[in-house]
Write a protein that holds these residues in place. Structure first.
Motif, PDB file in Angstrom:
ATOM      1  N   PHE A  43       3.544 -22.995 -22.678  1.00  0.00           N
ATOM      2  CA  PHE A  43       4.292 -21.762 -22.902  1.00  0.00           C
ATOM      3  C   PHE A  43       5.477 -21.701 -21.936  1.00  0.00           C
ATOM      4  O   PHE A  43       5.450 -22.309 -20.864  1.00  0.00           O
ATOM      5  N   HIS A  44       6.493 -20.970 -22.317  1.00  0.00           N
ATOM      6  CA  HIS A  44       7.712 -20.876 -21.521  1.00  0.00           C
ATOM      7  C   HIS A  44       7.400 -20.363 -20.122  1.00  0.00           C
ATOM      8  O   HIS A  44       6.715 -19.350 -19.953  1.00  0.00           O
ATOM      9  N   GLN A  45       7.886 -21.047 -19.100  1.00  0.00           N
ATOM     10  CA  GLN A  45       7.659 -20.722 -17.689  1.00  0.00           C
ATOM     11  C   GLN A  45       6.173 -20.584 -17.359  1.00  0.00           C
ATOM     12  O   GLN A  45       5.797 -19.830 -16.459  1.00  0.00           O
ATOM     13  N   SER A  46       5.345 -21.283 -18.101  1.00  0.00           N
ATOM     14  CA  SER A  46       3.889 -21.279 -17.884  1.00  0.00           C
ATOM     15  C   SER A  46       3.298 -19.875 -17.951  1.00  0.00           C
ATOM     16  O   SER A  46       2.309 -19.571 -17.280  1.00  0.00           O
ATOM     17  N   ARG A  47       3.895 -19.028 -18.776  1.00  0.00           N
ATOM     18  CA  ARG A  47       3.378 -17.665 -18.956  1.00  0.00           C
ATOM     19  C   ARG A  47       2.572 -17.631 -20.251  1.00  0.00           C
ATOM     20  O   ARG A  47       3.050 -17.253 -21.316  1.00  0.00           O
ATOM     21  N   GLY A  48       1.331 -18.089 -20.141  1.00  0.00           N
ATOM     22  CA  GLY A  48       0.460 -18.171 -21.298  1.00  0.00           C
ATOM     23  C   GLY A  48      -0.171 -16.849 -21.658  1.00  0.00           C
ATOM     24  O   GLY A  48       0.039 -15.820 -21.003  1.00  0.00           O
TER      25      GLY A  48
ATOM     26  N   GLY B 172       7.014 -17.486 -24.933  1.00  0.00           N
ATOM     27  CA  GLY B 172       7.171 -18.230 -26.175  1.00  0.00           C
ATOM     28  C   GLY B 172       6.552 -19.612 -26.087  1.00  0.00           C
ATOM     29  O   GLY B 172       6.381 -20.182 -25.003  1.00  0.00           O
ATOM     30  N   PHE B 173       6.182 -20.153 -27.239  1.00  0.00           N
ATOM     31  CA  PHE B 173       5.650 -21.509 -27.286  1.00  0.00           C
ATOM     32  C   PHE B 173       6.707 -22.504 -26.804  1.00  0.00           C
ATOM     33  O   PHE B 173       7.887 -22.378 -27.135  1.00  0.00           O
ATOM     34  N   CYS B 174       6.285 -23.479 -26.026  1.00  0.00           N
ATOM     35  CA  CYS B 174       7.162 -24.606 -25.706  1.00  0.00           C
ATOM     36  C   CYS B 174       7.044 -25.613 -26.839  1.00  0.00           C
ATOM     37  O   CYS B 174       6.178 -26.494 -26.838  1.00  0.00           O
TER      38      CYS B 174
END
Length: 590
Positions: free
Chosen positions: A148-153, A171-173
Motif C-alpha cells: 500500500f502507498h507509504q505502507s499505510r495498509g 491506495g494499492f501499490c
C-alpha cells in the motif's frame, strides 16, 4: 491574533506572551483573526534601530490583552505532565495502553493492538500502534502494508456497536508484485472477518487538495473587512468560491458511508491514495453521525486526536502558509509546499459546524469550542498542530531517541532552545482559556438523553441485517457496484499499470443510499432512523456560511448572531429593537 518577527527569508520567530526576541527583525507579520495580514517593516537607517523596542512592546501588549494565557510558571513533573490539571483528560494515544483502552471502549473484540510500527520502521507517518484483526500476525501486517502507498495498509478506524467495522487505508501499490500468500493476507485484512466488504473510493466526487486551497483562499479574501465585492453580489461571489459546495459534497458522502456502516454488518474500507486527508475527514464525520459518544466534548477531542493527529494528518504541510515554528532553519523557505497546502482540517471543522446548526441538541460542545480549535490551528502553542507525523512529534518530545526512522521528514527540527513545550497538547485548554471562557465550550441546548450514559457494545440491531455471503462491492458515484475481487493484482497482469482507481465506474445513481440499502423512501422524515443516527440535509440553502468564524471583522454582522451569555443576549435584543425603530417608519410609508 498571531505575531511573527522576520529577518530575511531564513529567520522567523512566532511571538508569544513571555517569549524573548532572538534577533533584530526586519519586519513584523501580524495575522488577524479576520484573516487580514499586516506587515510592519523596519528599513535600514529608519525605524530599524527601534525594531527591538517596537517588537517587544507588541509582545507585552499582546500578553496583557490575552486573558487566560498564562504560560509562565508552568511546572512539569518527571512524567511530563503539567501541574495544571488536564481538563478533560484526553488520551494522546502514544502508548499501547491508550490504544487497548480505546479498543475495549469500542467493543472491538475481534481486533488487537499491533506493535509492528513501535520503532517507526514500518512507516513514520503512521502511529506507533494501531488496530489489526486479532488473527493477523505482525509478520503478515508488515508484508501486507508494503503493498500500500507509504505502507499505510488497512487498519480499524472505528467499530460500530452493531458489528460493522470502518477501516481506512492508502491506495494499492499496483506496481508491486505480491505472491499468493500476500494477496490472501491483504484480502483477509480488508474483509476483517466479514462476508460483506465495501471498498469506498474516498476521493470520488470530493475536491482535490488544490481545489480546497483555492476555495479557502477565495473565501478568506471575500470575508476580509476591506473586500472589494459589491454588497448586492456578495452571495453570488460566495457561491463562486465553491467552499460551501465542498462542504456539501463531504457531508453527502459521509451520510452515504454512514448508511453503509449502519445498514448491514460488513467491512467498509475507506481508500485514499495518501490516507492522510479525506479518509480522516470522512471517518470522523461518519462517527459523528453514528455515535452519540463522539458528539460529547470528551469524545470529539478523542476523535480528533485519533483520526487526525495520531493518524498522521500533515498539519504543518497543509498549513504551510503560516510559519508555525519558533525559528526555522535556513533550508526551509516560508512557502515550501505550495502545491500541498490545503486546509482540510478547517473544512472538517466547518462540516461539524453545519451539523451543530442542524442538530443543536445532539452535541455537547458549542460553536465557541469549534472556534477555539479553529484558532488553535492558526496560532499553535503545542506540537499537536506543529508537525506532520507522530514520528516528528515523538522525536521533538524526546520519546523516540531509540526509534529507527525509514525516511527523513521534509521539515527541519526545531532548535533545542525552542520555547514550545512538547509535553503539552492542544487539549490543555486551561493554559490558554479562563474558566469563564471554557464554560462557553459547552452547548446549553445539549440534551444528555441524546447520548446514553454508556456507549457499550449491544446486540445486533434489528435495523442491521447480515450481508450476502462473500459479497464484494465498490462504492463510487453514489452507487454500489459488485466486484469479482478485492485486490487489483489477481487474474490480470494488465491491471498493474493502472492507478488505484482501477475499479469499474458506474453511472451516478438517482437513488439515495437509504433507498438502495434499506428500501426506504428518500424523504427520511417519513421513517424512523436507528437510535442515535443523524443524516444531515445538504440542499443549497441548508449549507450556510460560518459567519462567526469568517466574518469576525464585520461587527455589524456579528451583532446579528446568537450571543452565548444573558448579558450578550440583552445587548443583541437592544440592537434588534434599535433596528426595528429605524425600519418601522419605512415599512409604514411603503
Amino acid at each position: 491574533m498571531a505575531a511573527e518577527s522576520v529577518s530575511g527569508l531564513s529567520r522567523v520567530q512566532l511571538l508569544r506572551p513571555g517569549s524573548l526576541l532572538k534577533f533584530i527583525p526586519e519586519e513584523i507579520l501580524i495575522h488577524g483573526r479576520d484573516f487580514r495580514l499586516l506587515r510592519v517593516g523596519f528599513e535600514a537607517g529608519g525605524l530599524k534601530p527601534q525594531a527591538f523596542q517596537v517588537t517587544m512592546a507588541i509582545v507585552k501588549a499582546k500578553a496583557q490583552s490575552s486573558q487566560g494565557q498564562q504560560y509562565a510558571g508552568i511546572i512539569l513533573s518527571k512524567a511530563g505532565q503539567s501541574s495544571a490539571s488536564r481538563n478533560p483528560p484526553i488520551p494522546l494515544l502514544e502508548t499501547s495502553e491508550d490504544w487497548e483502552t480505546e479498543r475495549k471502549k469500542q467493543g472491538a473484540r475481534d481486533w488487537r493492538v499491533s506493535t509492528v510500527n513501535e520503532r517507526f520502521d514500518l512507516a513514520t507517518s503512521l502511529s506507533r500502534y494501531f488496530w489489526v484483526p486479532k488473527r493477523t500476525l505482525d509478520s503478515e501486517v508488515r508484508r501486507t502494508f508494503g503493498h500500500f502507498h507509504q505502507s499505510r495498509g488497512p487498519r480499524l478506524s472505528w467499530h460500530h456497536p452493531a458489528g460493522s467495522d470502518l477501516l481506512r487505508s492508502g491506495g494499492f501499490c499496483t506496481a508491486s508484485d505480491p505472491n499468493k500468500e500476500d494477496i490472501r493476507a491483504v484480502e483477509s485484512m480488508l474483509q476483517a472477518g466479514h462476508s460483506d466488504v465495501v471498498l469506498v473510493d474516498t476521493m470520488d466526487e470530493l475536491p482535490s487538495l488544490a481545489d480546497v486551497q483555492l476555495a479557502h483562499s477565495k473565501l478568506r479574501t471575500l470575508c476580509q473587512p476591506d473586500s472589494s465585492a459589491a454588497e448586492d453580489k456578495w452571495l453570488s461571489v460566495l457561491e463562486g468560491t465553491r467552499w460551501l459546495d465542498y462542504i456539501r459534497s463531504c457531508l453527502r458522502k459521509a451520510s452515504d458511508i454512514t448508511v453503509l456502516v449502519t445498514s448491514r454488518v460488513r467491512s467498509v474500507v475507506l481508500q485514499e491514495h495518501s490516507d492522510r486527508d479525506f479518509n480522516g475527514l470522512l471517518s470522523s464525520l461518519v462517527q459523528l453521525l453514528s455515535a452519540p459518544e463522539a458528539r460529547t466534548l470528551l469524545g470529539f477531542q478523542s476523535l480528533v486526536q485519533r483520526e487526525w493527529v495520531a493518524a498522521g494528518h500533515p498539519f504543518l504541510t497543509r498549513f504551510g502558509e503560516t510559519t508555525a515554528s519558533e525559528e526555522v532553519c535556513t533550508s526551509l523557505p516560508t512557502f515550501q509546499f505550495p502545491s500541498s497546502q490545503a486546509p482540510v482540517f478547517l473544512l472538517f471543522l466547518d462540516c461539524v459546524w453545519q451539523l451543530l446548526q442542524q442538530f443543536p441538541a445532539e452535541f455537547e460542545f458549542s460553536e465557541f469550542f469549534l472556534l477555539a480549535l479553529h484558532d488553535s490551528v492558526r496560532v499553535p502553542d503545542t506540537l499537536t498542530f506543529l508537525r506532520d507525523t507522530p514520528w516528528e512529534r515523538g522525536k521533538q518530545s524526546g520519546q523516540s531517541n531509540s526509534y529507527t526512522k525509514v525516511y527523513t521528514p521534509g521539515y527541519c527540527q526545531l532548535p533545542a532552545g525552542d520555547s514550545i513545550n512538547p509535553q503539552l497538547s492542544v487539549w490543555n485548554w486551561s493554559l490558554r482559556y479562563s474558566n469563564e471562557q471554557r464554560l462557553q465550550f459547552h452547548n446549553p441546548g445539549y440534551d444528555p438523553e441524546s447520548c446514553p450514559d454508556s456507549w457499550l457494545p449491544r446486540q445486533q440491531s434489528s435495523f442491521t441485517v447480515p450481508g450476502p455471503p462473500s459479497s464484494v462491492w465498490l462504492f463510487s458515484r453514489g452507487a454500489l457496484t459488485p466486484l469479482n475481487q478485492l485486490c487489483p493484482w489477481r487474474d490480470s497482469s494488465s491491471m498493474l499499470a493502472i492507478s488505484s482507481r482501477w475499479f469499474p465506474r458506474p453511472a451516478i445513481s438517482s437513488e439515495s443510499m437509504a433507498d438502495q440499502e434499506w428500501g426506504l423512501p428518500s424523504h427520511w422524515g417519513a421513517c424512523p432512523l436507528p437510535a442515535g443516527l443523524l443524516l444531515p440535509r445538504c440542499l443549497g440553502p441548508q449549507i450556510k456560511l460560518w459567519k462567526r468564524c469568517y466574518l469576525r471583522g464585520r461587527p455589524e454582522i456579528q451583532m446579528g448572531l446568537l450571543a452565548p451569555t444573558i448579558s450578550g443576549l440583552q445587548d443583541e435584543l437592544a440592537h434588534l429593537q434599535e433596528l426595528l425603530r429605524k425600519w418601522t417608519p419605512r415599512i409604514n410609508n411603503s
